[in-house]
Motif scaffolding. Structure first.
Motif, PDB file in Angstrom:
ATOM      1  N   VAL A 264      36.956 -54.441 -40.944  1.00 31.91           N
ATOM      2  CA  VAL A 264      35.903 -54.792 -39.862  1.00 31.91           C
ATOM      3  C   VAL A 264      34.858 -53.714 -39.713  1.00 31.91           C
ATOM      4  N   VAL A 265      33.555 -54.064 -39.705  1.00 25.41           N
ATOM      5  CA  VAL A 265      32.621 -52.994 -39.515  1.00 25.41           C
ATOM      6  C   VAL A 265      32.312 -52.641 -38.130  1.00 25.41           C
ATOM      7  N   LEU A 266      32.710 -51.362 -37.658  1.00 25.53           N
ATOM      8  CA  LEU A 266      32.378 -50.911 -36.424  1.00 25.53           C
ATOM      9  C   LEU A 266      30.930 -50.498 -36.147  1.00 25.53           C
ATOM     10  N   ASP A 267      30.564 -49.701 -37.205  1.00 25.46           N
ATOM     11  CA  ASP A 267      29.083 -49.118 -37.008  1.00 25.46           C
ATOM     12  C   ASP A 267      28.590 -49.036 -38.670  1.00 25.46           C
ATOM     13  N   PRO A 268      27.554 -49.961 -38.807  1.00 25.67           N
ATOM     14  CA  PRO A 268      26.645 -50.320 -40.067  1.00 25.67           C
ATOM     15  C   PRO A 268      26.306 -48.748 -40.469  1.00 25.67           C
ATOM     16  N   SER A 269      26.067 -47.942 -39.833  1.00 25.03           N
ATOM     17  CA  SER A 269      25.288 -46.635 -40.175  1.00 25.03           C
ATOM     18  C   SER A 269      26.365 -45.564 -40.292  1.00 25.03           C
ATOM     19  N   GLY A 270      27.755 -46.026 -40.397  1.00 28.22           N
ATOM     20  CA  GLY A 270      29.031 -44.862 -40.378  1.00 28.22           C
ATOM     21  C   GLY A 270      29.008 -44.575 -41.694  1.00 28.22           C
ATOM     22  N   PRO A 271      30.409 -43.815 -42.014  1.00 28.64           N
ATOM     23  CA  PRO A 271      30.535 -43.263 -43.292  1.00 28.64           C
ATOM     24  C   PRO A 271      30.791 -44.516 -44.205  1.00 28.64           C
ATOM     25  N   PRO A 272      30.359 -44.061 -45.432  1.00 32.35           N
ATOM     26  CA  PRO A 272      30.642 -45.288 -46.424  1.00 32.35           C
ATOM     27  C   PRO A 272      32.117 -45.460 -46.859  1.00 32.35           C
ATOM     28  N   CYS A 273      32.418 -46.893 -47.233  1.00 32.90           N
ATOM     29  CA  CYS A 273      33.533 -46.980 -47.515  1.00 32.90           C
ATOM     30  C   CYS A 273      33.696 -47.583 -49.069  1.00 32.90           C
ATOM     31  N   TYR A 274      34.757 -47.484 -49.495  1.00 34.65           N
ATOM     32  CA  TYR A 274      34.905 -47.850 -51.036  1.00 34.65           C
ATOM     33  C   TYR A 274      34.582 -49.403 -51.172  1.00 34.65           C
ATOM     34  N   CYS A 275      34.616 -50.428 -50.021  1.00 33.21           N
ATOM     35  CA  CYS A 275      34.499 -51.680 -50.152  1.00 33.21           C
ATOM     36  C   CYS A 275      32.925 -52.083 -50.167  1.00 33.21           C
ATOM     37  N   GLY A 276      32.150 -50.842 -50.124  1.00 32.20           N
ATOM     38  CA  GLY A 276      30.840 -51.160 -50.138  1.00 32.20           C
ATOM     39  C   GLY A 276      29.834 -51.145 -48.970  1.00 32.20           C
ATOM     40  N   ARG A 277      30.457 -51.359 -47.911  1.00 32.87           N
ATOM     41  CA  ARG A 277      30.031 -51.404 -46.531  1.00 32.87           C
ATOM     42  C   ARG A 277      30.098 -49.745 -45.908  1.00 32.87           C
ATOM     43  N   ARG A 278      29.830 -49.731 -44.727  1.00 33.42           N
ATOM     44  CA  ARG A 278      29.777 -48.406 -44.138  1.00 33.42           C
ATOM     45  C   ARG A 278      30.358 -48.557 -42.595  1.00 33.42           C
ATOM     46  N   GLY A 279      31.090 -48.040 -42.190  1.00 36.53           N
ATOM     47  CA  GLY A 279      31.590 -47.639 -40.780  1.00 36.53           C
ATOM     48  C   GLY A 279      32.580 -48.682 -40.712  1.00 36.53           C
ATOM     49  N   CYS A 280      33.496 -48.944 -41.763  1.00 32.58           N
ATOM     50  CA  CYS A 280      34.681 -49.727 -41.485  1.00 32.58           C
ATOM     51  C   CYS A 280      35.875 -49.046 -40.672  1.00 32.58           C
ATOM     52  N   VAL A 281      36.753 -49.807 -40.020  1.00 29.96           N
ATOM     53  CA  VAL A 281      37.646 -49.185 -39.276  1.00 29.96           C
ATOM     54  C   VAL A 281      38.530 -48.202 -40.107  1.00 29.96           C
TER      55      VAL A 281
END
Ligand code: ZN
Length: 313
Positions: A173-190
């Motif tokens: 679940v994305v908490l902050d789209p400008s947060g740190p990058p996640c291996y899933c390709g999104r940023r700011g995941c829990v």
């Protein structure tokens, strides 16, 4: 074959563990248990063969004349959800040589026996719901806060997989789209805030010093440690309140290394209370009871059917 016998396999990135258990209501009796290294550098065929071998060896160790129902739990996703056809392919496993491979089909063929599958977070949630901290609860949310963050939903003693097999995937679940990058390709995941490595990185970003989580947790006089943990518990509260608002489980069971942080059960629960859409918090938020056994017990519980939405044919 005695009806309560099951064989569970917990396939991890570093070890494969198997157990033959006798289930009797919420009680689990372990009849045999084995553990071998995964040796993922030796490749896909090696892992298929190693899982076949540990299943056969563990059944033999328990003096079973034939294989009981078998379940396998592993990180990543192994389901396609209802209505799809073709082989089930592994996705998002940290045992990377399994990704994109029809592991369940290959394992069943090599074993000559059906195998039930679920991801490790679902196995954890199922084991804790049936035999651990969530015993007697109708709706249980189980969370693994470890090197990653996974979640599983158990309704009336059975895993709720969801329409596309992603139910409970709270870690992304994305908490902050400008947060740190996640291996899933999104940023700011829990997962980028509440996994062990993420908390250690947040501390290192404040101090320039890398410390393991248990040290950070113990540094009561270190303002950077206190600030890191304050952010962690606040994020935990905000993210978990979202789950509670939607699912409203009777209990949330926490597992994985981060679940040993005592701060989660006071400041973390207080933060949940601030963010949840209710004037009080009745949800129990507790530590796991089964420890490392949850993975293999949950896998052993899998051969009963998971809850799926009814097919609309
Ligand atoms: Zn993610």
């Amino acid at each position: 074959m005695e009806p309560g016998l099951r064989l569970g396999v917990d396939l991890g990135g570093t070890k494969i563990e198997a157990a033959v258990v006798r289930l009797d209501g919420g009680a689990v009796e372990v009849l045999a248990r084995r553990r071998v290294p995964t040796e993922q550098h030796r490749g896909y065929e090696h892992i298929v063969a190693a899982v076949v071998r540990i299943i056969q060896d563990t059944a033999r160790q328990a003096h079973l004349p034939a294989l009981p129902p078998v379940g396998v739990g592993m990180p990543g996703s192994v389901t396609q959800g209802a209505g799809s056809s073709g082989p089930l392919l592994v996705k998002n496993s940290n045992t990377q040589c399994l990704n994109g491979r029809p592991f369940r089909d290959d394992l069943q063929r090599a074993l000559g026996h059906p195998v039930a599958f679920a991801n490790d977070a679902n196995c954890f949630a199922l084991a804790e719901a049936r035999c651990g901290a969530g015993r007697g609860c109708r709706v249980v949310f189980g969370v693994i806060l470890g090197t990653g963050v996974g979640g599983g939903i158990v309704l009336e003693g059975r895993i709720w997989e969801g329409a596309q097999g992603i139910a409970g995937e709270w870690g992304h679940v994305v908490l902050d789209p400008s947060g740190p990058p996640c291996y899933c390709g999104r940023r700011g995941c829990v997962e980028r805030y509440l996994s062990g490595p993420a908390i250690e990185q947040a501390y290192a970003a404040r101090t320039g010093v890398h410390r393991p989580l248990h040290e950070i947790a113990a540094r009561a006089d270190d303002p950077a440690a206190r600030a890191t943990l304050a952010t962690t518990t606040e994020t935990f509260g905000r993210a978990l309140a979202t789950v509670i608002n939607i699912l409203d489980p009777e209990i949330v069971v926490l597992g994985g290394g981060v679940s040993n942080l005592p701060q989660l059960y006071d400041e973390g629960v207080a933060a949940v209370r601030r963010w949840v859409f209710n004037d009080r918090l009745q949800t129990a938020i507790v530590r796991h009871q089964l420890g490392d056994s949850a993975g293999v017990f949950g896998a052993a519980l899998l051969p009963e059917p998971a809850l799926r939405p009814p097919a609309l044919s």
